[in-house]
Design a protein around this motif. Structure first.
Motif, PDB file in Angstrom:
ATOM      1  N   LEU A 212       4.404  -3.105   3.979  1.00  0.00           N
ATOM      2  CA  LEU A 212       5.385  -3.744   3.097  1.00  0.00           C
ATOM      3  C   LEU A 212       6.795  -3.258   3.448  1.00  0.00           C
ATOM      4  N   PRO A 213       7.748  -4.163   3.755  1.00  0.00           N
ATOM      5  CA  PRO A 213       9.089  -3.703   4.121  1.00  0.00           C
ATOM      6  C   PRO A 213       9.883  -3.240   2.905  1.00  0.00           C
ATOM      7  N   LYS A 214      10.820  -2.357   3.161  1.00  0.00           N
ATOM      8  CA  LYS A 214      11.644  -1.790   2.098  1.00  0.00           C
ATOM      9  C   LYS A 214      12.946  -1.296   2.686  1.00  0.00           C
ATOM     10  N   MET A 215      14.007  -1.373   1.886  1.00  0.00           N
ATOM     11  CA  MET A 215      15.323  -0.875   2.279  1.00  0.00           C
ATOM     12  C   MET A 215      15.394   0.643   2.085  1.00  0.00           C
ATOM     13  N   ALA A 216      15.960   1.355   3.065  1.00  0.00           N
ATOM     14  CA  ALA A 216      16.238   2.783   2.865  1.00  0.00           C
ATOM     15  C   ALA A 216      17.376   3.184   3.790  1.00  0.00           C
ATOM     16  N   ILE A 217      18.094   4.213   3.403  1.00  0.00           N
ATOM     17  CA  ILE A 217      19.213   4.695   4.224  1.00  0.00           C
ATOM     18  C   ILE A 217      18.652   5.287   5.513  1.00  0.00           C
ATOM     19  N   HIS A 218      19.159   4.806   6.641  1.00  0.00           N
ATOM     20  CA  HIS A 218      18.576   5.182   7.918  1.00  0.00           C
ATOM     21  C   HIS A 218      19.602   5.836   8.831  1.00  0.00           C
ATOM     22  N   ASN A 219      20.879   5.694   8.490  1.00  0.00           N
ATOM     23  CA  ASN A 219      21.927   6.219   9.358  1.00  0.00           C
ATOM     24  C   ASN A 219      23.012   6.787   8.462  1.00  0.00           C
ATOM     25  N   VAL A 220      23.361   8.045   8.659  1.00  0.00           N
ATOM     26  CA  VAL A 220      24.344   8.692   7.797  1.00  0.00           C
ATOM     27  C   VAL A 220      25.434   9.301   8.657  1.00  0.00           C
ATOM     28  N   GLU A 221      26.684   9.000   8.305  1.00  0.00           N
ATOM     29  CA  GLU A 221      27.807   9.552   9.050  1.00  0.00           C
ATOM     30  C   GLU A 221      28.583  10.476   8.130  1.00  0.00           C
ATOM     31  N   PHE A 222      28.731  11.720   8.533  1.00  0.00           N
ATOM     32  CA  PHE A 222      29.448  12.687   7.696  1.00  0.00           C
ATOM     33  C   PHE A 222      30.883  12.810   8.169  1.00  0.00           C
ATOM     34  N   HIS A 223      31.797  12.867   7.237  1.00  0.00           N
ATOM     35  CA  HIS A 223      33.178  13.177   7.579  1.00  0.00           C
ATOM     36  C   HIS A 223      33.281  14.681   7.735  1.00  0.00           C
TER      37      HIS A 223
ATOM     38  N   LEU B 231      16.035  -2.284   6.715  1.00  0.00           N
ATOM     39  CA  LEU B 231      14.628  -2.502   6.352  1.00  0.00           C
ATOM     40  C   LEU B 231      13.717  -1.699   7.273  1.00  0.00           C
ATOM     41  N   GLY B 232      12.630  -1.234   6.722  1.00  0.00           N
ATOM     42  CA  GLY B 232      11.633  -0.549   7.536  1.00  0.00           C
ATOM     43  C   GLY B 232      10.272  -0.677   6.876  1.00  0.00           C
ATOM     44  N   ARG B 233       9.261  -0.224   7.589  1.00  0.00           N
ATOM     45  CA  ARG B 233       7.897  -0.290   7.044  1.00  0.00           C
ATOM     46  C   ARG B 233       7.354   1.121   6.828  1.00  0.00           C
ATOM     47  N   GLY B 234       6.420   1.230   5.889  1.00  0.00           N
ATOM     48  CA  GLY B 234       5.862   2.528   5.535  1.00  0.00           C
ATOM     49  C   GLY B 234       5.248   3.285   6.692  1.00  0.00           C
TER      50      GLY B 234
ATOM     51  N   ALA C 257       7.937   7.756   5.544  1.00  0.00           N
ATOM     52  CA  ALA C 257       7.557   7.680   4.128  1.00  0.00           C
ATOM     53  C   ALA C 257       8.677   7.117   3.259  1.00  0.00           C
ATOM     54  N   LYS C 258       9.943   7.213   3.716  1.00  0.00           N
ATOM     55  CA  LYS C 258      11.033   6.682   2.895  1.00  0.00           C
ATOM     56  C   LYS C 258      10.980   5.158   2.834  1.00  0.00           C
ATOM     57  N   PHE C 259      10.292   4.524   3.786  1.00  0.00           N
ATOM     58  CA  PHE C 259      10.151   3.067   3.786  1.00  0.00           C
ATOM     59  C   PHE C 259       8.895   2.623   3.039  1.00  0.00           C
ATOM     60  N   GLN C 260       8.264   3.525   2.330  1.00  0.00           N
ATOM     61  CA  GLN C 260       7.036   3.172   1.618  1.00  0.00           C
ATOM     62  C   GLN C 260       7.397   2.795   0.190  1.00  0.00           C
ATOM     63  N   ALA C 261       7.280   1.504  -0.121  1.00  0.00           N
ATOM     64  CA  ALA C 261       7.695   1.020  -1.440  1.00  0.00           C
ATOM     65  C   ALA C 261       6.649   1.307  -2.502  1.00  0.00           C
ATOM     66  N   VAL C 262       5.390   1.402  -2.084  1.00  0.00           N
ATOM     67  CA  VAL C 262       4.300   1.553  -3.048  1.00  0.00           C
ATOM     68  C   VAL C 262       3.736   2.959  -2.963  1.00  0.00           C
TER      69      VAL C 262
ATOM     70  N   PHE D 190      -1.542   0.549  -8.502  1.00  0.00           N
ATOM     71  CA  PHE D 190      -0.519   1.166  -7.639  1.00  0.00           C
ATOM     72  C   PHE D 190       0.787   1.286  -8.402  1.00  0.00           C
ATOM     73  N   GLU D 191       1.660   2.121  -7.874  1.00  0.00           N
ATOM     74  CA  GLU D 191       2.997   2.313  -8.448  1.00  0.00           C
ATOM     75  C   GLU D 191       4.022   1.913  -7.407  1.00  0.00           C
ATOM     76  N   THR D 192       5.196   1.498  -7.825  1.00  0.00           N
ATOM     77  CA  THR D 192       6.275   1.329  -6.860  1.00  0.00           C
ATOM     78  C   THR D 192       7.385   2.312  -7.211  1.00  0.00           C
ATOM     79  N   ASP D 193       8.269   2.561  -6.240  1.00  0.00           N
ATOM     80  CA  ASP D 193       9.337   3.527  -6.484  1.00  0.00           C
ATOM     81  C   ASP D 193      10.558   2.883  -7.132  1.00  0.00           C
ATOM     82  N   GLY D 194      10.464   1.602  -7.483  1.00  0.00           N
ATOM     83  CA  GLY D 194      11.576   0.930  -8.144  1.00  0.00           C
ATOM     84  C   GLY D 194      12.401   0.065  -7.210  1.00  0.00           C
ATOM     85  N   SER D 195      12.159   0.128  -5.898  1.00  0.00           N
ATOM     86  CA  SER D 195      12.920  -0.720  -4.985  1.00  0.00           C
ATOM     87  C   SER D 195      12.417  -2.158  -5.069  1.00  0.00           C
TER      88      SER D 195
END
Lengths: 276, 63
Positions: free
Chosen positions: A36-47, A155-158, A162-167, A243-248
């Motif tokens: 199941l696809p899900k949105m998650a932060i995948h790239n972070v740029e720090f100042h 978007l990514g898949r579980g 694990a951050k792409f795991q919606a369920v 099952f439970e979802t994480d709210g996404s």
């Protein structure tokens, strides 16, 4: 395959899957967990370097946690996902460069002393991407510390991470059945408190099961009665699924999307098998 | 260090429940009552909150 919904709200689903097989129930479970696809932060740029406050005060871009740890924590924050509006970044028409139909940008700008929460993530663009669970602590900042971050979600898949795991915790059990043979034991002298989920009740010399779907097939009642008096069996064509979802995603949309994916995957397999 | 965002075992988001848990247990509720009412039912998620040692305030002055 038939689904009878028992409970279905934003982040929890419980239903009875009937006219199925253990293989089918398990494939549905696996699709929920890892396809199941899900949105998650995948790239972070720090100042890095000094960060100026509004009153001209200078802050250091230093935090008590390592940057990679903050990036990891940001990744785990559940983001609202609109599956029909987004493509996978690698399959998008922008060829993976990142465009509004495959990525969502967030900014995080906070000056200490304070706790940085997931709600401080500001979506760049529409407000519908705002994080719903806004009180997840990300990091704490001391005096003169600040954080300025630009994060890209995709978007990514579980099965990728694990951050792409919606369920969460998808699982099923055989539909239970308890049969009593009253010739072999005296129901009035039977101790109904042996059941750990307390679904047995005495009623007029017989034993009544209040909610059979709560039964965990633990056999505790069968063990505390004479041999052959009580039989606890599971139906291999009928399942209690939860099952439970994480709210996404809401539980209902997760289930219908998972069923779509399962159908598509089975069709692909059938096509490949028939071409052999 | 700091409360993990998710349960290590099942992946349920538990980070946002930790501060509520601390507040409510300080007000006199038992850990069991708080966790049950917040819907943290599995023992994997419960141990994340019960057994957490929040050390970030200790390291905060030293960067």
């Amino acid at each position: 395959m038939e689904i009878e919904v028992r409970e279905m709200n934003d982040n929890f689903a419980r239903f009875v899957l009937s006219d199925a097989s253990p293989e089918l129930a398990n494939s549905l479970r696996r699709v929920l967990a890892s396809e199941l696809p899900k949105m998650a932060i995948h790239n972070v740029e720090f100042h890095l370097g000094p960060i100026m406050g509004e009153d001209g005060k200078e802050f250091e871009s230093v935090t008590p946690l390592f940057d990679e740890m903050i990036a990891h924590r940001l990744g785990l924050v559940p983001l609202p996902t609109y599956l029909d509006e987004f493509n996978f970044r690698s399959e998008c028409s922008c060829k993976g460069e990142g465009c509004p139909s495959c990525t969502v940008m967030y900014s995080l700008n906070k000056k200490g002393p304070c706790t940085v929460y997931s709600g401080d993530l500001e979506p760049l663009g529409s407000d519908k991407f705002r994080v719903r669970d806004e009180f997840i602590p990300i990091v704490k900042l001391g005096p003169n510390q600040a954080i300025l971050v630009y994060a890209t979600a995709e978007l990514g898949r579980g099965r990728e991470h694990a951050k792409f795991q919606a369920v969460q915790a998808p699982g099923y059990s055989y539909y239970p059945a308890i049969t009593f043979n009253y010739d072999k034991f005296d129901a009035s002298r039977f101790d109904v408190s042996c059941c750990p989920v307390r679904i047995l009740e005495k009623k007029g010399g017989k034993i009544d099961v209040t909610d059979i779907e709560k039964c965990t097939l633990c056999q505790a009642c069968a063990d505390s009665a004479p041999k052959g008096a009580i039989a606890v069996t599971g139906d291999e064509t009928k399942f209690v699924f939860r099952f439970e979802t994480d709210g996404s995603l809401s539980a209902a949309s997760a289930l219908s999307k998972a069923a779509d994916i399962l159908e598509k995957m089975s069709e692909e397999l059938a096509k490949k098998v028939s071409s052999l | 260090m700091i409360i993990p965002v998710r349960c290590f075992t099942c992946g349920k988001v538990i980070g946002s429940s930790y501060e509520i848990f601390l507040k409510r247990t300080a007000m006199g509720e038992t850990a069991k009552e708080v966790l049950d009412s917040m819907g943290i039912n599995r023992y994997c998620c419960r141990r994340m909150i019960i057994s957490h040692a929040d050390l970030i305030d200790e390291v905060l002055p030293f960067h």
